[in-house]
Design a protein around this motif. Structure first.
Motif, PDB file in Angstrom:
ATOM      1  N   MET A   7     -43.611 -18.490 -38.800  1.00 30.85           N
ATOM      2  CA  MET A   7     -42.761 -18.967 -37.714  1.00 30.85           C
ATOM      3  C   MET A   7     -41.960 -17.761 -37.260  1.00 30.85           C
ATOM      4  SD  MET A   7     -41.843 -21.600 -35.871  1.00 30.85           S
ATOM      5  CE  MET A   7     -42.347 -23.040 -36.805  1.00 30.85           C
ATOM      6  N   ILE A   8     -41.940 -17.523 -35.965  1.00 32.38           N
ATOM      7  CA  ILE A   8     -41.194 -16.401 -35.412  1.00 32.38           C
ATOM      8  C   ILE A   8     -40.017 -16.946 -34.624  1.00 32.38           C
ATOM      9  CG2 ILE A   8     -41.280 -14.338 -33.955  1.00 32.38           C
ATOM     10  CD1 ILE A   8     -44.372 -14.411 -34.307  1.00 32.38           C
ATOM     11  N   GLY A   9     -38.813 -16.565 -35.050  1.00 34.32           N
ATOM     12  CA  GLY A   9     -37.604 -16.884 -34.309  1.00 34.32           C
ATOM     13  C   GLY A   9     -37.355 -15.770 -33.314  1.00 34.32           C
ATOM     14  N   ILE A  10     -37.119 -16.119 -32.057  1.00 33.26           N
ATOM     15  CA  ILE A  10     -37.008 -15.123 -30.987  1.00 33.26           C
ATOM     16  C   ILE A  10     -35.695 -15.308 -30.235  1.00 33.26           C
ATOM     17  CG2 ILE A  10     -38.102 -14.210 -28.888  1.00 33.26           C
ATOM     18  CD1 ILE A  10     -40.708 -15.671 -30.058  1.00 33.26           C
ATOM     19  N   ARG A  11     -34.955 -14.215 -30.102  1.00 33.85           N
ATOM     20  CA  ARG A  11     -33.742 -14.202 -29.274  1.00 33.85           C
ATOM     21  C   ARG A  11     -34.091 -13.512 -27.964  1.00 33.85           C
ATOM     22  NH1 ARG A  11     -32.114 -12.944 -34.465  1.00 33.85           N
ATOM     23  NH2 ARG A  11     -30.799 -14.543 -35.406  1.00 33.85           N
ATOM     24  N   VAL A  12     -33.625 -14.099 -26.869  1.00 32.53           N
ATOM     25  CA  VAL A  12     -34.001 -13.627 -25.537  1.00 32.53           C
ATOM     26  C   VAL A  12     -32.754 -13.333 -24.721  1.00 32.53           C
ATOM     27  CG1 VAL A  12     -35.213 -14.278 -23.401  1.00 32.53           C
ATOM     28  CG2 VAL A  12     -36.125 -15.009 -25.628  1.00 32.53           C
TER      29      VAL A  12
ATOM     30  N   PHE B  24     -31.655 -18.974 -32.690  1.00 33.81           N
ATOM     31  CA  PHE B  24     -32.826 -18.477 -31.955  1.00 33.81           C
ATOM     32  C   PHE B  24     -32.963 -19.251 -30.654  1.00 33.81           C
ATOM     33  CE2 PHE B  24     -33.875 -17.744 -36.441  1.00 33.81           C
ATOM     34  CZ  PHE B  24     -34.014 -16.368 -36.403  1.00 33.81           C
ATOM     35  N   ASP B  25     -33.465 -18.566 -29.642  1.00 39.85           N
ATOM     36  CA  ASP B  25     -33.712 -19.225 -28.359  1.00 39.85           C
ATOM     37  C   ASP B  25     -35.060 -19.932 -28.353  1.00 39.85           C
ATOM     38  OD1 ASP B  25     -31.312 -18.272 -27.010  1.00 39.85           O
ATOM     39  OD2 ASP B  25     -32.244 -16.293 -27.150  1.00 39.85           O
ATOM     40  N   LEU B  26     -36.038 -19.324 -29.021  1.00 38.26           N
ATOM     41  CA  LEU B  26     -37.389 -19.874 -29.088  1.00 38.26           C
ATOM     42  C   LEU B  26     -37.900 -19.770 -30.514  1.00 38.26           C
ATOM     43  CD1 LEU B  26     -38.824 -17.983 -25.983  1.00 38.26           C
ATOM     44  CD2 LEU B  26     -38.439 -20.441 -26.090  1.00 38.26           C
ATOM     45  N   LEU B  27     -38.733 -20.719 -30.896  1.00 40.38           N
ATOM     46  CA  LEU B  27     -39.483 -20.642 -32.143  1.00 40.38           C
ATOM     47  C   LEU B  27     -40.959 -20.722 -31.789  1.00 40.38           C
ATOM     48  CD1 LEU B  27     -37.499 -23.066 -34.478  1.00 40.38           C
ATOM     49  CD2 LEU B  27     -37.508 -20.558 -34.559  1.00 40.38           C
ATOM     50  N   ALA B  28     -41.752 -19.845 -32.406  1.00 34.13           N
ATOM     51  CA  ALA B  28     -43.192 -19.844 -32.170  1.00 34.13           C
ATOM     52  C   ALA B  28     -43.903 -19.823 -33.512  1.00 34.13           C
ATOM     53  CB  ALA B  28     -43.602 -18.631 -31.340  1.00 34.13           C
TER      54      ALA B  28
ATOM     55  N   GLN C 157     -35.058  -9.828 -27.121  1.00 27.94           N
ATOM     56  CA  GLN C 157     -33.990  -9.015 -27.691  1.00 27.94           C
ATOM     57  C   GLN C 157     -34.281  -8.709 -29.161  1.00 27.94           C
ATOM     58  OE1 GLN C 157     -30.327 -11.170 -28.253  1.00 27.94           O
ATOM     59  NE2 GLN C 157     -29.106  -9.345 -27.895  1.00 27.94           N
ATOM     60  N   SER C 158     -34.683  -9.734 -29.918  1.00 32.89           N
ATOM     61  CA  SER C 158     -34.999  -9.531 -31.335  1.00 32.89           C
ATOM     62  C   SER C 158     -35.859 -10.682 -31.829  1.00 32.89           C
ATOM     63  CB  SER C 158     -33.720  -9.436 -32.168  1.00 32.89           C
ATOM     64  OG  SER C 158     -33.024 -10.663 -32.138  1.00 32.89           O
ATOM     65  N   THR C 159     -36.517 -10.430 -32.958  1.00 31.26           N
ATOM     66  CA  THR C 159     -37.322 -11.468 -33.598  1.00 31.26           C
ATOM     67  C   THR C 159     -37.026 -11.483 -35.094  1.00 31.26           C
ATOM     68  OG1 THR C 159     -39.208 -10.032 -34.090  1.00 31.26           O
ATOM     69  CG2 THR C 159     -39.222 -11.155 -31.948  1.00 31.26           C
ATOM     70  N   GLU C 160     -37.269 -12.620 -35.694  1.00 30.40           N
ATOM     71  CA  GLU C 160     -37.228 -12.736 -37.149  1.00 30.40           C
ATOM     72  C   GLU C 160     -38.428 -13.572 -37.554  1.00 30.40           C
ATOM     73  OE1 GLU C 160     -34.302 -14.185 -40.786  1.00 30.40           O
ATOM     74  OE2 GLU C 160     -33.475 -13.961 -38.762  1.00 30.40           O
ATOM     75  N   THR C 161     -39.192 -13.057 -38.500  1.00 28.84           N
ATOM     76  CA  THR C 161     -40.438 -13.705 -38.889  1.00 28.84           C
ATOM     77  C   THR C 161     -40.301 -14.358 -40.253  1.00 28.84           C
ATOM     78  OG1 THR C 161     -41.662 -12.061 -37.618  1.00 28.84           O
ATOM     79  CG2 THR C 161     -42.908 -13.343 -39.230  1.00 28.84           C
ATOM     80  N   PHE C 162     -40.716 -15.613 -40.320  1.00 25.54           N
ATOM     81  CA  PHE C 162     -40.702 -16.377 -41.566  1.00 25.54           C
ATOM     82  C   PHE C 162     -42.156 -16.619 -41.966  1.00 25.54           C
ATOM     83  CE2 PHE C 162     -37.000 -17.312 -39.039  1.00 25.54           C
ATOM     84  CZ  PHE C 162     -35.957 -17.181 -39.946  1.00 25.54           C
TER      85      PHE C 162
END
Length: 161
Positions: free
Chosen positions: A80-85, A112-116, A141-146
């Motif tokens: 799961m990728i958390g994405i800030r935009v 996070f703004d989006l989760l993918a 802007q940034s991502t965090e990967t789970f």
């Protein structure tokens, strides 16, 4: 009567009659369940159930698909990728939905703004996806990967309301 109408207050929300809900719940338990079995349970003819199922499919209320365990079909990495935009989320969300590795995209409220959710063959494919395609999207802007270590539960039989 089709069993599916659009709610006047919520244009995306379908109002389902009790028979349509029962049909959906039967198919959530077993998507290969014969229409004759469902017909007997809901009190309609097999042809009427077939027509109602087709309307539910055509209206986008449901899909009938084979759900697999990615590990058993050659995909060794899920994440799961958390994405800030920065700015408008629409373009980033649309770009993510076009990526074949992405199977689920939601706009969220929170850190996070989006989760993918992504399904990749291996860590190399995940790394390429992250560094060359997700993080380079305009506005990211940034991502965090789970990274998923184990699939504990994956069910789609929550019923209807």
């Amino acid at each position: 009567m089709s069993g599916v109408t659009r709610s006047p207050n919520h244009s995306h929300e379908a109002r389902l009659d009790d028979v349509a809900k029962a049909i959906i719940e039967h198919l959530q338990e077993d998507g290969r369940q014969p229409y004759a079995t469902i017909a007997k349970a809901v009190g309609l003819s097999e042809a009427a159930v077939r027509q109602r199922v087709q309307r539910l499919l055509d209206s986008g209320v449901m899909q009938i698909v084979a759900v697999t365990d990615p590990l058993q079909v050659g995909f060794r990495r899920q994440a799961m990728i958390g994405i800030r935009v920065d700015g408008d989320l629409t373009g980033v969300g649309e770009a993510l939905t076009r990526m074949p590795e992405v199977d689920y995209v939601v706009t969220t409220a929170g850190s996070f703004d989006l989760l993918a959710e992504v399904v990749c063959e291996d860590d190399d494919q995940l790394l390429e996806l992250l560094t060359k395609r997700v993080r380079t999207l305009p506005g990211v802007q940034s991502t965090e990967t789970f990274v998923y270590l184990k699939l504990n539960k994956q069910h789609y039989n929550w019923g209807t309301r």
